[in-house]
Write an enzyme that holds these catalytic residues in place. Structure first.
Site, PDB file in Angstrom:
ATOM      1  N   GLU A  94      10.935 -83.674   4.821  1.00  0.00           N
ATOM      2  CA  GLU A  94       9.548 -83.273   4.655  1.00  0.00           C
ATOM      3  C   GLU A  94       8.684 -83.846   5.762  1.00  0.00           C
ATOM      4  O   GLU A  94       8.937 -84.931   6.260  1.00  0.00           O
ATOM      5  CB  GLU A  94       9.038 -83.757   3.296  1.00  0.00           C
ATOM      6  CG  GLU A  94       9.779 -83.052   2.174  1.00  0.00           C
ATOM      7  CD  GLU A  94       9.390 -83.546   0.800  1.00  0.00           C
ATOM      8  OE1 GLU A  94       9.687 -82.830  -0.166  1.00  0.00           O
ATOM      9  OE2 GLU A  94       8.812 -84.633   0.683  1.00  0.00           O
ATOM     10  N   CYS A 107       2.690 -86.659   9.867  1.00  0.00           N
ATOM     11  CA  CYS A 107       3.565 -87.708   9.363  1.00  0.00           C
ATOM     12  C   CYS A 107       4.974 -87.121   9.364  1.00  0.00           C
ATOM     13  O   CYS A 107       5.244 -86.151   8.647  1.00  0.00           O
ATOM     14  CB  CYS A 107       3.106 -88.097   7.954  1.00  0.00           C
ATOM     15  SG  CYS A 107       4.177 -89.273   7.148  1.00  0.00           S
ATOM     16  N   CYS A 114      17.313 -92.309   3.150  1.00  0.00           N
ATOM     17  CA  CYS A 114      17.060 -93.606   3.802  1.00  0.00           C
ATOM     18  C   CYS A 114      18.124 -94.595   3.356  1.00  0.00           C
ATOM     19  O   CYS A 114      18.563 -94.557   2.207  1.00  0.00           O
ATOM     20  CB  CYS A 114      15.672 -94.130   3.418  1.00  0.00           C
ATOM     21  SG  CYS A 114      15.163 -95.599   4.365  1.00  0.00           S
ATOM     22  N   CYS A 118      13.853 -99.945  -0.649  1.00  0.00           N
ATOM     23  CA  CYS A 118      12.554-100.407  -1.144  1.00  0.00           C
ATOM     24  C   CYS A 118      12.340 -99.848  -2.551  1.00  0.00           C
ATOM     25  O   CYS A 118      12.428 -98.645  -2.767  1.00  0.00           O
ATOM     26  CB  CYS A 118      11.441 -99.945  -0.202  1.00  0.00           C
ATOM     27  SG  CYS A 118      11.701-100.486   1.500  1.00  0.00           S
ATOM     28  N   CYS A 121       9.687 -96.972  -3.279  1.00  0.00           N
ATOM     29  CA  CYS A 121       9.642 -95.783  -2.417  1.00  0.00           C
ATOM     30  C   CYS A 121      10.560 -94.687  -2.941  1.00  0.00           C
ATOM     31  O   CYS A 121      11.727 -94.930  -3.266  1.00  0.00           O
ATOM     32  CB  CYS A 121      10.056 -96.161  -1.002  1.00  0.00           C
ATOM     33  SG  CYS A 121      10.095 -94.752   0.119  1.00  0.00           S
ATOM     34  N   CYS A 339       2.476 -91.175   0.761  1.00  0.00           N
ATOM     35  CA  CYS A 339       3.534 -92.112   1.149  1.00  0.00           C
ATOM     36  C   CYS A 339       4.475 -92.397  -0.001  1.00  0.00           C
ATOM     37  O   CYS A 339       4.041 -92.644  -1.114  1.00  0.00           O
ATOM     38  CB  CYS A 339       2.945 -93.456   1.547  1.00  0.00           C
ATOM     39  SG  CYS A 339       2.132 -93.462   3.101  1.00  0.00           S
TER      40      CYS A 339
HETATM   41  N1  SAH Z   1      10.669 -96.861   6.609  1.00  0.00           N
HETATM   42  C1  SAH Z   1       9.412 -96.950   7.289  1.00  0.00           C
HETATM   43  C2  SAH Z   1       8.630 -95.658   7.321  1.00  0.00           C
HETATM   44  C3  SAH Z   1       8.581 -94.836   6.066  1.00  0.00           C
HETATM   45  S1  SAH Z   1       7.606 -95.447   4.723  1.00  0.00           S
HETATM   46  C4  SAH Z   1       8.588 -98.089   6.701  1.00  0.00           C
HETATM   47  O1  SAH Z   1       9.035 -98.691   5.741  1.00  0.00           O
HETATM   48  O2  SAH Z   1       7.541 -98.398   7.226  1.00  0.00           O
HETATM   49  C5  SAH Z   1       5.950 -95.290   5.246  1.00  0.00           C
HETATM   50  C6  SAH Z   1       4.992 -96.203   4.521  1.00  0.00           C
HETATM   51  O3  SAH Z   1       4.846 -95.796   3.155  1.00  0.00           O
HETATM   52  C7  SAH Z   1       5.443 -97.646   4.476  1.00  0.00           C
HETATM   53  O4  SAH Z   1       4.387 -98.511   4.745  1.00  0.00           O
HETATM   54  C8  SAH Z   1       5.895 -97.805   3.035  1.00  0.00           C
HETATM   55  O5  SAH Z   1       5.879 -99.130   2.634  1.00  0.00           O
HETATM   56  C9  SAH Z   1       4.892 -96.931   2.324  1.00  0.00           C
HETATM   57  N2  SAH Z   1       5.291 -96.541   0.969  1.00  0.00           N
HETATM   58  C10 SAH Z   1       6.521 -96.363   0.487  1.00  0.00           C
HETATM   59  N3  SAH Z   1       6.473 -96.020  -0.823  1.00  0.00           N
HETATM   60  C11 SAH Z   1       5.173 -95.975  -1.158  1.00  0.00           C
HETATM   61  C12 SAH Z   1       4.475 -95.662  -2.377  1.00  0.00           C
HETATM   62  N4  SAH Z   1       5.124 -95.317  -3.479  1.00  0.00           N
HETATM   63  N5  SAH Z   1       3.125 -95.718  -2.362  1.00  0.00           N
HETATM   64  C13 SAH Z   1       2.455 -96.033  -1.228  1.00  0.00           C
HETATM   65  N6  SAH Z   1       3.062 -96.333  -0.063  1.00  0.00           N
HETATM   66  C14 SAH Z   1       4.401 -96.301  -0.019  1.00  0.00           C
END
Ligand code: SAH
Length: 348
Positions: A94, A107, A114, A118, A121, A339
C-alpha cells in the site's frame, strides 16, 4: 515465454548503453531509453517515440517492463488517498497520498510485510514476504504524483518511507529508488524532501552516514528505556538503545544532520515522569526534533492512546529543554491509511 525476458529496468544506464552497442547501435540510444524509463516513467516500448519502429520492436523482443498496477484506490473524507498496489508477481502493498495546505506527501512501502515485530503496528502481523525492487518503490511515487495532479492540481512535494516494511532492511533497493527519484535524468526531486523512517537499525544508520545520503532521517523511538522499548519493539533486545545512540552520534558527526524521533504516548506503557525524563535525556544526544504521533488502534486494545494531559507533559518537558516538538494528528483513519494500519488480506 514473456516472463523469461529480462526486466529492462534492472539495467543501469551504462548497461543500457552497452546493450545498444552490442546490437551495433549507438550508445546514446541507451540514454534515450533510460530517460523514457526513469524521467517519463514509461511502461510501454511503443511510447518511446524518438526510437525507430525497429528499435522499439527489438526492445520488445528482448525485454519486459515489469511495473506496478494500482489495484484499488480509496479516498478519505480528509483528502487522503490510499492505493492498494499490485506487484508483477501478485503481491500487494500500500501507499498513501497525504495532502495538506503546504505540501503533498507520498508515504511509500519498502517491503511486502515486515520482518520486525513492533507490537503496535499492523504491518508487523504480516511476515516479511519479500523486499521491493527499486522500480516498485519508484512506481509508487509516480502513481501518487499522477493522482495528486489529478485530484489536487499540484504535483507531489514530499516522500516519506513510512509505509509497509523497514527501509533499512532493504537498504540497496531503497537507496537505488532514491537515486532514480532524485537524479536529474530521473524524477529530479530534491532529496531534502525525502524522509526515511527506521525503527532503528544501528549498523545501517552508520552505513547511511558513510554513504553521505542527503535525505532526512527519522527514528521511531517510542521509548528511551530499554526494558520498555524491548516490550513494544522486541528487536530492541538485539539493537539496544546504547547501540542506537552510538549510531546516531556517528550519523551526526559524519553528516552534520539532525534527526527526527517519532514517539507515541501510550496509556500505562510509556506515560510516566520517568519515561519523559528518559526521552528528554535521549534527545540531548544530538540535535533533533520530536514528532509526537497519535496512535491508530490496530485491534486488540492492548495499546491505548495516552491522555491529553500525558501528551502535554511530554511536550512541555521537551520544550523546557529547548527541543522542538510537534504534535501529529492522524490522517485517513476512515480508510485505514494511517500509520501502522497498512496491512491487508494479502499474501496470508
Ligand atoms: N519501519 C519503519 C517505517 C514504517 S512505520 C519505522 O519503524 O519507522 C512508520 C511509522 O509509523 C513509525 O514511526 C511507526 O512507529 C509508526 N506506527 C506504526 N504503527 C503505528 C500505529 N498503530 N499508530 C501510529 N503510528 C504507528
Amino acid at each position: 515465454m514473456e516472463n523469461l525476458k529480462k526486466d529492462i529496468r534492472a539495467l543501469s544506464k551504462q548497461e543500457l548503453n552497452e546493450f545498444f552497442v552490442s546490437q551495433g547501435d549507438k550508445s546514446f540510444r541507451g540514454s534515450q531509453v533510460y530517460n523514457w524509463l526513469w524521467n517519463k516513467a514509461t511502461y510501454n516500448f511503443e511510447d518511446m517515440t524518438n526510437l525507430s519502429k525497429e528499435t522499439r520492436q527489438m526492445l520488445e523482443d528482448n525485454f519486459v517492463i515489469n511495473h506496478i498496477e494500482v489495484d484499488e484506490m480509496q479516498r478519505s473524507k480528509d483528502g487522503t488517498i490510499k492505493n492498494a498496489v499490485k506487484l508483477h508477481d501478485g503481491f500487494t502493498v500500500e501507499s498513501v497520498l497525504i495532502p495538506t495546505l503546504s505540501r503533498t506527501t507520498a508515504c511509500v512501502s519498502s517491503q511486502v510485510g515486515c520482518s520486525l515485530d513492533c507490537k503496535f503496528c499492523a504491518t508487523a502481523k504480516l511476515k516479511r514476504m519479500r523486499n521491493l525492487n527499486a522500480d516498485e518503490i519508484f512506481d509508487q511515487v509516480v502513481a501518487i504524483d499522477k493522482e495528486s495532479r489529478l485530484y489536487n492540481g499540484i504535483p507531489l512535494s514530499n516522500i516519506v518511507f513510512m509505509g509497509m516494511g523497514e527501509p533499512l532492511m532493504n537498504y540497496k533497493n531503497v537507496l537505488k529508488s532514491v537515486e532514480k527519484i532524485t537524479s536529474p535524468d530521473g524524477l529530479g526531486m530534491s532529496p531534502k524532501r525525502i524522509t526515511l523512517s527506521t525503527s532503528g537499525v544501528p549498523k545501517m544508520i552508520k552505513k547511511l552516514a558513510d554513504d553521505d545520503v542527503k535525505f532526512h532521517l527519522a527514528v521511531s523511538l517510542h521509548s528511551a528505556i530499554d526494558e520498555i522499548r524491548t516490550q513494544i519493539m522486541p528487536f530492541n533486545a538485539k539493537f539496544p538503545l546504547a547501540d542506537l545512540k552510538d549510531s546516531l552520534l556517528y550519523w551526526y558527526e559524519k553528516t552534520g544532520k539532525s534527526v527526527t524521533y517519532e514517539y507515541i504516548v501510550w496509556k500505562g506503557i510509556n506515560d510516566t515522569q520517568e519515561d519523559i525524563s528518559a526521552l528528554v535525556k535521549f534527545c540531548q544526544l544530538i540535535p533533533c526534533k520530536v514528532n509526537i504521533i497519535e496512535y491508530n488502534p490496530i485491534d486488540d486494545g492492548q495499546f491505548q492512546q495516552g491522555s491529553d494531559d500525558a501528551v502535554a507533559k511530554h511536550v512541555n518537558a521537551l520544550e523546557a529543554n529547548h527541543i522542538t516538538v510537534t504534535l501529529r494528528h492522524s490522517r485517513g483513519k476512515d480508510i485505514d491509511a494511517a500509520c501502522g494500519q497498512l496491512a491487508n488480506k494479502i499474501n496470508a
